[in-house]
Design an enzyme around this catalytic site. Structure first.
Site, short mmCIF file in Angstrom:
data_model
loop_
_atom_site.label_atom_id
_atom_site.label_comp_id
_atom_site.label_asym_id
_atom_site.label_seq_id
_atom_site.Cartn_x
_atom_site.Cartn_y
_atom_site.Cartn_z
N GLU A 156 0.83 -1.21 0.00
CA GLU A 156 0.00 0.00 0.00
C GLU A 156 0.86 1.25 0.00
O GLU A 156 1.94 1.26 0.60
CB GLU A 156 -0.87 0.02 1.26
CG GLU A 156 -2.30 -0.42 1.05
CD GLU A 156 -3.17 0.61 0.34
OE1 GLU A 156 -2.64 1.50 -0.36
OE2 GLU A 156 -4.39 0.54 0.49
N ASP A 196 -4.60 6.18 5.38
CA ASP A 196 -5.10 7.42 5.98
C ASP A 196 -6.18 7.04 7.01
O ASP A 196 -5.87 6.77 8.16
CB ASP A 196 -5.64 8.32 4.86
CG ASP A 196 -6.03 9.70 5.33
OD1 ASP A 196 -5.93 9.95 6.54
OD2 ASP A 196 -6.43 10.55 4.51
P1 IMP Z 1 -8.02 5.64 3.37
O1 IMP Z 1 -9.12 4.71 2.95
O2 IMP Z 1 -8.56 6.89 4.03
O3 IMP Z 1 -6.96 4.97 4.22
O4 IMP Z 1 -7.36 6.17 2.02
C1 IMP Z 1 -6.29 5.57 1.43
C2 IMP Z 1 -6.08 6.07 0.02
O5 IMP Z 1 -6.33 7.48 -0.11
C3 IMP Z 1 -4.61 5.89 -0.35
O6 IMP Z 1 -4.39 4.62 -0.92
C4 IMP Z 1 -4.36 7.03 -1.31
O7 IMP Z 1 -4.68 6.64 -2.63
C5 IMP Z 1 -5.32 8.11 -0.86
N1 IMP Z 1 -4.62 9.10 0.02
C6 IMP Z 1 -4.69 9.21 1.35
N2 IMP Z 1 -3.92 10.22 1.81
C7 IMP Z 1 -3.34 10.75 0.70
C8 IMP Z 1 -2.39 11.84 0.52
O8 IMP Z 1 -1.93 12.52 1.45
N3 IMP Z 1 -2.01 12.08 -0.77
C9 IMP Z 1 -2.47 11.37 -1.84
N4 IMP Z 1 -3.34 10.34 -1.70
C10 IMP Z 1 -3.77 10.04 -0.44
#
Ligand code: IMP
Length: 203
Positions: free
Chosen positions: A119, A123
């Site tokens: 991964e 986030d």
């Molecule tokens: P989550 O489901 O909130 O954990 O989101 C994860 C996905 O969001 C990652 O695989 C990234 O594609 C995108 N993402 C999260 N934070 C960032 C960031 O700071 N920059 C760019 N993409 C991000």
């Protein structure tokens, strides 16, 4: 006939188009390279008895990490196979909702295989949590996660990330596969964009 280009003497520092859009650098190219080597050594030691480790990359953000991590494992003497998945997460702007659609599925059966999900960044952890449930339903021998970056919010959803490259602050970053509106993925380092870049990008 093609002429051979003269070889440059050592590394040449060239300003690239994206450098002027970056407010500050969070992780340098060298730090990323060194950390990936460390992660690969750790994984190689943990999976020393495994025949062929299966790396599952989540496109597109993890593509740079996958390429460098697989080669680092190769240098550690660990044979790997590569699989790619593409998923889209429905959400509000930059926030993911955990409701996921598969755009590209695995090409092969993972039943009984030792799997590591590669991964880019965790986030909220919602996307990863969905993905792990999906992979578990395909009866792998084991599934672990290596994430190059993790934000503090990740602790809100209990996702077991066994290997983490860097814990970073909760701000939007780009580079090394991470994009803003599909741009900046090719940057070899990770940084925060200048505020005016967002204003400039508004319709
Ligand atoms: P989550 O489901 O909130 O954990 O989101 C994860 C996905 O969001 C990652 O695989 C990234 O594609 C995108 N993402 C999260 N934070 C960032 C960031 O700071 N920059 C760019 N993409 C991000």
């Amino acid at each position: 006939m093609r002429q051979a280009l003269p070889m440059a003497e050592g590394p040449v520092a060239v300003e690239s188009w994206y450098d002027s859009d970056i407010d500050h650098v969070i992780i340098t190219e060298e730090q990323i390279r060194d950390r990936i080597t460390e992660l690969a050594k750790q994984v190689a030691a943990d999976y020393a008895s495994v025949d062929r480790l299966l790396l599952v990359c989540v496109l597109k953000g993890a593509v740079m990490f996958m390429a460098d991590f697989a080669r680092a494992l190769g240098r550690c003497g660990t044979p790997v196979e590569l699989e790619f998945m593409a998923i889209s997460s429905y959400g509000q702007g930059a926030t993911s909702s955990g409701v996921v659609r598969i755009l590209k599925d695995l090409d092969r059966d993972i039943a009984g295989r030792q799997v590591i999900v590669v991964e880019d960044i965790v986030d909220s952890g919602l996307t990863l949590s969905w993905l792990l449930k999906y992979l578990e339903s395909r009866s792998p021998g084991s599934v672990e996660v290596v994430a190059l970056f993790r934000k503090p919010d990740a602790v809100k959803v209990p996702v077991p990330v066994r290997y983490v490259g860097f814990d970073i602050a909760s701000e939007f970053v780009v580079g090394y596969g991470l994009d803003f509106a599909e741009r900046y993925r090719e940057m070899p380092y990770v940084g925060v964009l200048k505020p005016e870049v967002y204003t400039r990008s508004l319709p």
